[in-house]
Write an enzyme that holds these catalytic residues in place. Structure first.
Site, short mmCIF file in Angstrom:
data_model
loop_
_atom_site.label_atom_id
_atom_site.label_comp_id
_atom_site.label_asym_id
_atom_site.label_seq_id
_atom_site.Cartn_x
_atom_site.Cartn_y
_atom_site.Cartn_z
N ARG A 86 101.16 35.33 20.52
CA ARG A 86 99.72 35.09 21.07
C ARG A 86 99.23 34.57 19.87
NH1 ARG A 86 96.19 39.46 23.99
NH2 ARG A 86 94.68 38.47 23.94
N ARG A 95 98.05 33.23 27.94
CA ARG A 95 98.10 34.25 26.91
C ARG A 95 99.54 34.26 26.85
NH1 ARG A 95 94.51 38.29 27.03
NH2 ARG A 95 93.10 36.59 27.14
N ASP A 98 99.23 40.61 25.97
CA ASP A 98 98.16 40.71 26.24
C ASP A 98 98.56 42.75 25.90
OD1 ASP A 98 95.35 41.45 25.85
OD2 ASP A 98 95.52 41.74 28.26
N ASP A 100 96.70 45.69 26.14
CA ASP A 100 95.33 46.84 26.01
C ASP A 100 95.70 48.39 25.56
OD1 ASP A 100 94.37 44.04 26.12
OD2 ASP A 100 94.43 44.54 28.24
#
Ligand code: PH2
Ligand code: MG
Ligand code: MG
Length: 165
Positions: A86, A95, A98, A100
């Site tokens: 990344r 990207r 990711d 989260d």
């Protein structure tokens, strides 16, 4: 020693073989200290939210059990993101991976580094649909049900891929 917490992690990728990126991220999640992956949603193909001049995404959600605290977990996820290539990027742009933290037990937190539940959780179909695969009875800390959030979120631009695709 922290007690084990249950957390939900959102995974997204639209660069460098997204299916492989998600696979690698799940392996890396499972290898974190004091952490196990207890459920994984189907993988979804979704149209990009944000800038449209980027490839479609693959999205999924994983349920984990972890003794890492929320900040330790955040750091560990950022470390995995960096290992998977990344780069510093434009907001909502393409990207490789990711990761989260969507939810961490019933925790509600608002700090510069970490907001829980994740701010965009309640209106992103590429988070709500995979979450529904593995936690259909989920209730948010503010008492809203996942079912009510899903009912208010259009399911356009997203399709589940069968497992293994
Ligand atoms: N993530 C973003 C921006 N836009 N669009 C889709 N479909 N899926 C994502 O995971 C996504 C996005 C930034 O986190
Ligand atoms: Mg992120
Ligand atoms: Mg994100």
């Amino acid at each position: 020693l922290n007690a084990a917490a249950t957390a939900y992690i959102g995974l997204g990728s639209n660069l460098n073989d997204p299916a492989q990126q998600l696979d690698e991220a799940l392996t890396n999640l499972a290898a974190l200290p004091d952490t196990s992956v207890t459920a994984v949603s189907r993988i979804y193909l979704s149209k990009p939210l944000g800038p449209q001049d980027q490839p479609d995404y693959l999205n999924a959600v994983a349920k984990i059990s972890t003794r890492l605290g929320p900040t330790q977990l955040l750091k560990a996820l950022q470390h995995i993101e960096l290992r998977q290539g990344r780069k510093r990027e434009v907001r909502w742009g393409a990207r490789t991976i990711d990761l989260d933290i969507l939810l961490y037990d019933g925790l509600q937190l608002d700090t510069p580094d970490l907001v829980l539940p994740h701010r965009e959780l309640c209106n992103r179909n590429f988070v709500l649909l995979p979450l529904n695969d593995i936690a259909p009875e989920l209730i948010l800390p503010d008492k809203r049900t996942l079912a009510s959030l899903l009912a208010n979120t259009p399911s356009e631009g997203i399709v589940p891929l069968s497992k293994g695709d």
